[in-house]
Design a protein around this motif. Structure first.
Motif, PDB file in Angstrom:
ATOM      1  N   ILE A   1       0.843  -1.206   0.000  1.00  0.00           N
ATOM      2  CA  ILE A   1       0.000   0.000   0.000  1.00  0.00           C
ATOM      3  C   ILE A   1       0.876   1.254   0.000  1.00  0.00           C
ATOM      4  O   ILE A   1       0.652   2.192  -0.766  1.00  0.00           O
ATOM      5  CB  ILE A   1      -0.949  -0.013   1.231  1.00  0.00           C
ATOM      6  CG1 ILE A   1      -2.041  -1.066   1.016  1.00  0.00           C
ATOM      7  CG2 ILE A   1      -1.546   1.370   1.491  1.00  0.00           C
ATOM      8  CD1 ILE A   1      -2.901  -1.345   2.231  1.00  0.00           C
ATOM      9  N   THR A   2       1.906   1.258   0.836  1.00  0.00           N
ATOM     10  CA  THR A   2       2.728   2.463   0.965  1.00  0.00           C
ATOM     11  C   THR A   2       3.502   2.729  -0.325  1.00  0.00           C
ATOM     12  O   THR A   2       3.559   3.871  -0.803  1.00  0.00           O
ATOM     13  CB  THR A   2       3.683   2.325   2.174  1.00  0.00           C
ATOM     14  OG1 THR A   2       2.902   1.963   3.312  1.00  0.00           O
ATOM     15  CG2 THR A   2       4.409   3.623   2.453  1.00  0.00           C
ATOM     16  N   ILE A   3       4.068   1.684  -0.933  1.00  0.00           N
ATOM     17  CA  ILE A   3       4.824   1.873  -2.183  1.00  0.00           C
ATOM     18  C   ILE A   3       3.893   2.382  -3.286  1.00  0.00           C
ATOM     19  O   ILE A   3       4.255   3.265  -4.061  1.00  0.00           O
ATOM     20  CB  ILE A   3       5.550   0.562  -2.581  1.00  0.00           C
ATOM     21  CG1 ILE A   3       6.675   0.271  -1.573  1.00  0.00           C
ATOM     22  CG2 ILE A   3       6.122   0.668  -4.001  1.00  0.00           C
ATOM     23  CD1 ILE A   3       7.258  -1.128  -1.657  1.00  0.00           C
ATOM     24  N   ALA A   4       2.661   1.863  -3.330  1.00  0.00           N
ATOM     25  CA  ALA A   4       1.698   2.337  -4.340  1.00  0.00           C
ATOM     26  C   ALA A   4       1.408   3.826  -4.142  1.00  0.00           C
ATOM     27  O   ALA A   4       1.283   4.580  -5.109  1.00  0.00           O
ATOM     28  CB  ALA A   4       0.408   1.526  -4.262  1.00  0.00           C
TER      29      ALA A   4
ATOM     30  N   ASP B   1      -3.025   8.749  -0.372  1.00  0.00           N
ATOM     31  CA  ASP B   1      -3.961   8.417   0.703  1.00  0.00           C
ATOM     32  C   ASP B   1      -3.146   8.084   1.955  1.00  0.00           C
ATOM     33  O   ASP B   1      -2.855   6.920   2.225  1.00  0.00           O
ATOM     34  CB  ASP B   1      -4.830   7.224   0.247  1.00  0.00           C
ATOM     35  CG  ASP B   1      -5.911   6.902   1.250  1.00  0.00           C
ATOM     36  OD1 ASP B   1      -5.893   7.497   2.356  1.00  0.00           O
ATOM     37  OD2 ASP B   1      -6.764   6.042   0.947  1.00  0.00           O
ATOM     38  N   MET B   2      -2.795   9.144   2.699  1.00  0.00           N
ATOM     39  CA  MET B   2      -1.963   8.930   3.883  1.00  0.00           C
ATOM     40  C   MET B   2      -2.743   8.185   4.973  1.00  0.00           C
ATOM     41  O   MET B   2      -2.148   7.499   5.803  1.00  0.00           O
ATOM     42  CB  MET B   2      -1.430  10.271   4.427  1.00  0.00           C
ATOM     43  CG  MET B   2      -0.560  11.033   3.433  1.00  0.00           C
ATOM     44  SD  MET B   2       0.792  10.050   2.715  1.00  0.00           S
ATOM     45  CE  MET B   2       1.979  10.016   4.045  1.00  0.00           C
ATOM     46  N   ASP B   3      -4.105   8.304   4.944  1.00  0.00           N
ATOM     47  CA  ASP B   3      -4.915   7.577   5.933  1.00  0.00           C
ATOM     48  C   ASP B   3      -4.759   6.068   5.743  1.00  0.00           C
ATOM     49  O   ASP B   3      -4.681   5.313   6.717  1.00  0.00           O
ATOM     50  CB  ASP B   3      -6.402   7.945   5.786  1.00  0.00           C
ATOM     51  CG  ASP B   3      -6.668   9.364   6.260  1.00  0.00           C
ATOM     52  OD1 ASP B   3      -5.777   9.931   6.938  1.00  0.00           O
ATOM     53  OD2 ASP B   3      -7.736   9.906   5.941  1.00  0.00           O
ATOM     54  N   ALA B   4      -4.727   5.640   4.465  1.00  0.00           N
ATOM     55  CA  ALA B   4      -4.586   4.198   4.198  1.00  0.00           C
ATOM     56  C   ALA B   4      -3.251   3.693   4.739  1.00  0.00           C
ATOM     57  O   ALA B   4      -3.170   2.585   5.306  1.00  0.00           O
ATOM     58  CB  ALA B   4      -4.676   3.940   2.691  1.00  0.00           C
ATOM     59  N   ILE B   5      -2.211   4.513   4.597  1.00  0.00           N
ATOM     60  CA  ILE B   5      -0.879   4.121   5.101  1.00  0.00           C
ATOM     61  C   ILE B   5      -0.911   4.023   6.626  1.00  0.00           C
ATOM     62  O   ILE B   5      -0.401   3.065   7.215  1.00  0.00           O
ATOM     63  CB  ILE B   5       0.187   5.147   4.632  1.00  0.00           C
ATOM     64  CG1 ILE B   5       0.290   5.129   3.102  1.00  0.00           C
ATOM     65  CG2 ILE B   5       1.535   4.868   5.285  1.00  0.00           C
ATOM     66  CD1 ILE B   5       1.203   6.190   2.512  1.00  0.00           C
ATOM     67  N   ARG B   6      -1.552   5.028   7.242  1.00  0.00           N
ATOM     68  CA  ARG B   6      -1.626   5.014   8.713  1.00  0.00           C
ATOM     69  C   ARG B   6      -2.458   3.823   9.205  1.00  0.00           C
ATOM     70  O   ARG B   6      -2.075   3.116  10.131  1.00  0.00           O
ATOM     71  CB  ARG B   6      -2.222   6.330   9.218  1.00  0.00           C
ATOM     72  CG  ARG B   6      -1.895   6.616  10.670  1.00  0.00           C
ATOM     73  CD  ARG B   6      -2.470   7.922  11.184  1.00  0.00           C
ATOM     74  NE  ARG B   6      -3.764   8.239  10.617  1.00  0.00           N
ATOM     75  CZ  ARG B   6      -3.977   9.244   9.759  1.00  0.00           C
ATOM     76  NH1 ARG B   6      -2.982  10.028   9.399  1.00  0.00           N
ATOM     77  NH2 ARG B   6      -5.182   9.478   9.271  1.00  0.00           N
TER      78      ARG B   6
END
Ligand code: COA
Length: 273
Positions: free
Chosen positions: A225-228, A238-243
């Motif tokens: 997710i973070t690399i995407a 989408d920093m929320d998805a990373i968090r």
């Protein structure tokens, strides 16, 4: 020939797309070797069905994409369908919609994917390979995007991935000339991650798949997710998805198991929760 497990294979597109599962590893095979695994629309749709089935199978932790036979991964879209289905802009838009939907599935796939590439990897085959998370190639490969030789535009998504892997200059050289490059050049410019002797391709790919399937699924998802998100424009990330995935990892049973296993000097048993 590659020793690809073919037990209990499920088939789509009249047997031209196969998939199977063994030991947590899903395998999707492009199976039209007489046509160098050229992708018909039916095969694109079959690929989508196989991806969904493996995505929804909780046993599967990683998916390998591979071409049948010893000549090709995928030699591109099936050009014999173009006269009927892609002969002008309107037809091409409809064609693209149907195949793009399947590529979008691969682009946002929640599980790790590996392209196991031997022989020709051209056009739409390059697109599939570039959408996989990891590319392992045999030393027999020929890579290329002959769009300029056919008179078609390759499209935004494909070029975005090409540029992100090989940079602007190589992307231009490949696109303007339609040239093919071999495995040595491909690994040098970052198009593939590792090149191995042809006879070792399947074992080398499977070894990486097994290492991934033994690791903590949530931690892999966090990386994916973070690399995407790193690839996106900063204002669209989408920093929320990373968090959220970071929180899920730190609160997971698997994190507890990972640290306990380390302290007890044993192999961790991860459950993906
Ligand atoms: N679409 C449709 N048919 C294809 C194909 C494709 N992308 N790639 C290969 N085939 C077919 C060939 O027409 C041939 O069919 P035939 O046996 O009925 O004549 C068969 O597959 C074998 O191909 P052939 O060219 O004889 O094999 P080769 O090993 O000498 O060359 C390729 C293989 C892949 C280099 C060559 O077939 C080729 O250039 N294909 C087109 C690649 C391309 O332009 N892809 C981008 C599409 S957008």
């Amino acid at each position: 020939m590659l020793d690809i497990p073919n037990s209990a294979e499920t088939s789509h597109a009249d047997g031209k797309i196969l998939h199977s599962v063994r030991d947590g590893v899903g395998v999707i095979t492009f199976n039209n070797p007489d046509k160098r695994n050229a992708m018909s629309l039916e095969m694109w749709e079959g690929l989508g069905l196989a991806l969904v089935e493996l995505r929804d199978n909780p046993e599967v932790r990683v998916v390998i994409l591979v071409g049948a036979g010893d000549k090709a991964f995928v030699s591109g879209a099936d050009i014999s369908q173009f006269e009927k289905t892609r002969h002008n802009a309107a037809a091409s838009e409809e064609y693209s919609k149907r195949s793009e939907a399947q590529r979008a599935l691969l682009a946002s796939y929640p599980k790790p994917t590996i392209a196991c590439i031997r022989g020709f990897c051209l056009g739409g085959g390059m697109q599939v390979a570039m959408l996989a998370d990891i590319r392992i190639a045999s030393d027999t490969c020929q890579f290329g995007i002959p769009a300029a030789k056919l008179g078609i535009a390759y499209g935004y998504e494909g070029l975005k991935h090409l540029v992100s892997l090989v940079g602007l200059s190589w992307a231009r050289l490949l696109m303007y000339t339609g040239m093919r490059i071999d495995s040595g050049e491909a690994v040098r410019i970052g198009l593939v991650d590792r090149v191995v002797p042809d006879t070792e391709l399947w074992d080398a790919t499977l070894e990486i798949a097994r290492i991934i399937s033994g690791n903590a699924p949530l931690a892999i998802q966090a990386a994916k997710i973070t690399i995407a998100q790193v690839l996106k424009d900063p204002d669209r990330r989408d920093m929320d998805a990373i968090r959220d995935i970071g929180t899920a990892c730190m609160d997971s049973e698997d994190f507890r198991e990972g640290r306990q296993a380390f302290m007890e000097k044993r192999k961790p048993q991860f459950k993906g929760r």
